[in-house]
Write a protein that holds these residues in place. Structure first.
Motif, mmCIF file in Angstrom:
data_model
loop_
_atom_site.group_PDB
_atom_site.id
_atom_site.type_symbol
_atom_site.label_atom_id
_atom_site.label_comp_id
_atom_site.label_asym_id
_atom_site.label_seq_id
_atom_site.Cartn_x
_atom_site.Cartn_y
_atom_site.Cartn_z
ATOM 1 N N PRO A 22 0.396 4.638 -1.822
ATOM 2 C CA PRO A 22 -0.327 5.544 -2.723
ATOM 3 C C PRO A 22 0.485 6.744 -3.198
ATOM 4 C CG PRO A 22 -1.122 5.741 -0.460
ATOM 5 C CD PRO A 22 -0.228 4.551 -0.493
ATOM 6 N N THR A 30 -8.432 2.326 1.090
ATOM 7 C CA THR A 30 -8.936 2.649 2.411
ATOM 8 C C THR A 30 -8.811 1.432 3.321
ATOM 9 O OG1 THR A 30 -11.186 1.923 1.928
ATOM 10 C CG2 THR A 30 -10.613 4.217 1.375
ATOM 11 N N ASP A 51 1.335 4.368 3.528
ATOM 12 C CA ASP A 51 0.514 5.555 3.300
ATOM 13 C C ASP A 51 1.079 6.705 4.127
ATOM 14 O OD1 ASP A 51 -1.483 7.168 2.361
ATOM 15 O OD2 ASP A 51 -3.127 5.860 2.986
ATOM 16 N N ASP A 110 0.859 -1.189 0.000
ATOM 17 C CA ASP A 110 0.000 0.000 0.000
ATOM 18 C C ASP A 110 0.892 1.235 0.000
ATOM 19 O OD1 ASP A 110 -2.098 1.792 0.258
ATOM 20 O OD2 ASP A 110 -2.316 1.489 2.413
ATOM 21 N N LYS A 169 -4.742 4.944 9.689
ATOM 22 C CA LYS A 169 -5.054 3.713 8.952
ATOM 23 C C LYS A 169 -4.652 2.499 9.777
ATOM 24 C CE LYS A 169 -4.749 3.298 4.453
ATOM 25 N NZ LYS A 169 -4.220 3.196 3.049
ATOM 26 N N VAL A 220 -5.237 4.503 -4.050
ATOM 27 C CA VAL A 220 -5.622 4.731 -2.660
ATOM 28 C C VAL A 220 -6.476 3.569 -2.175
ATOM 29 C CG1 VAL A 220 -6.857 6.238 -1.057
ATOM 30 C CG2 VAL A 220 -5.508 7.227 -2.933
ATOM 31 N N SER A 262 -0.110 5.779 -6.719
ATOM 32 C CA SER A 262 -1.324 6.571 -6.995
ATOM 33 C C SER A 262 -2.624 5.779 -6.822
ATOM 34 C CB SER A 262 -1.275 7.202 -8.398
ATOM 35 O OG SER A 262 -1.482 6.265 -9.427
#
Length: 319
Positions: free
Chosen positions: A140, A148, A169, A138, A175, A146, A144
């Motif tokens: 982003p 959740t 992230d 993960d 998170k 995302v 790019s």
């Protein structure tokens, strides 16, 4: 030993050493792996973004995997992200057949919706095989895509062989808290969380429930010490060590030149023979090198492992 949802500690992201002409430097791979083996870390991750994996031919990637797995007893995670599932499956199988502990998969930048992301990882998990444990990457800021906490929960729930999250992230502390709260309420099964971003937030990530780090800082010994101290309840001692490294760690984490800084310092430490990147790559200016030397000289007053001249001289004297 395959990775599981209980895996913890520090898994160092290893760079790929190159000669000045762009050829893979296998002698430096050997010395680098030996260094990692003596540094107190718990495992290695190879062929990630900082390993310049997209610049390698398939045969080169397989040769590097085999060389490293034959050199170390540390558990090794292999980055197998690829534009298509066929090369992903091939590298995953070669890696596992040669003793890898698992593989890591990143989402392609083309994914946009939650359903696309979840669907992609379902297909990727099928491609590598249900018997292959994998790390969900993960990241982003670079990829790019995302994801959740709810999407991560869906991916983990759908794929029993997803046993670890490489959390990268930024900002991402909430998170981690959200994922651990899912575990507490029973809506998410146990999941190992190792954090990246050069270790820039590792002090607080550990406090939020991370199990350790998966990153490529040039002083992995510090990360191992930080994780050990935190797990022992010695938060202030861990923070003091982290604070001493933070000025250089921040400099190494700059977008665009971070890998150049890291390889330069690893070369100066005698871990690898040169700091070349395969083109296209970045280089350090004379001023940037002076910045690094200044920061490390200051760090060496507190942590002698940053005394590069002594480390480099010792390496040169030994061969």
């Amino acid at each position: 030993m395959p990775i599981t949802s209980e895996t913890s500690g520090v898994y160092a992201i290893a760079p790929t050493p190159f000669h000045a002409d762009g050829a893979v430097d296998f002698a430096s791979i050997d010395s680098m792996v030996d260094f990692y083996g003596a540094s107190g870390i718990d495992g290695l991750t190879i062929l990630g973004i900082m390993g310049e994996a997209p610049k390698l031919e398939g045969s080169e990637a397989e040769a590097i995997v085999k060389r490293i797995l034959s050199r170390t007893k540390l558990p090794v995670i292999v980055g197998v992200s690829a534009p298509g599932f066929a090369p992903m499956r091939s590298l995953a199988r070669v890696s596992m057949e040669n003793g890898a502990a698992g593989v890591m998969i990143a989402p392609p930048p083309s994914l946009r919706t939650d359903d696309q992301i979840v669907g992609y990882f379902r297909q990727a998990a099928e491609a590598i095989g249900a018997d292959v444990p994998f790390v969900l990457q993960d990241y982003p800021l670079t990829l790019s895509v995302v994801m959740t906490p709810a999407v991560i929960r869906r991916i983990v729930t759908d794929n029993p062989n997803c046993v670890m999250l490489k959390h990268e992230d930024w900002p991402g502390l909430e998170k981690i808290s959200a994922l651990r709260s899912f575990q507490k309420d029973g809506s998410l099964r146990p999941l190992s969380i190792l954090c990246g971003n050069g270790g820039l937030f590792l002090d607080f990530e550990m406090e939020r429930g991370a199990d350790g780090a998966m990153t490529g800082y040039a002083f992995p010994e510090m990360l191992a010490d930080l994780v050990r101290l935190t797990k022992s309840g010695k938060r202030d001692e861990a923070q003091d060590l982290f604070d001493a490294h933070l000025p250089y760690l921040r400099y190494e984490h700059q977008l665009g030149i971070g890998l150049a800084v890291r390889k330069y310092v690893m070369m100066r430490r005698g871990i690898i023979a040169g700091d070349a990147q395969r083109k296209p790559g970045s280089t350090l200016s004379a001023q940037a090198k002076a910045d690094v030397e200044y920061l490390l000289a200051r760090l060496a007053r507190i942590d002698p492992r940053a005394a590069l001249e002594r480390a480099y001289a010792s390496k040169q004297a030994s061969g």
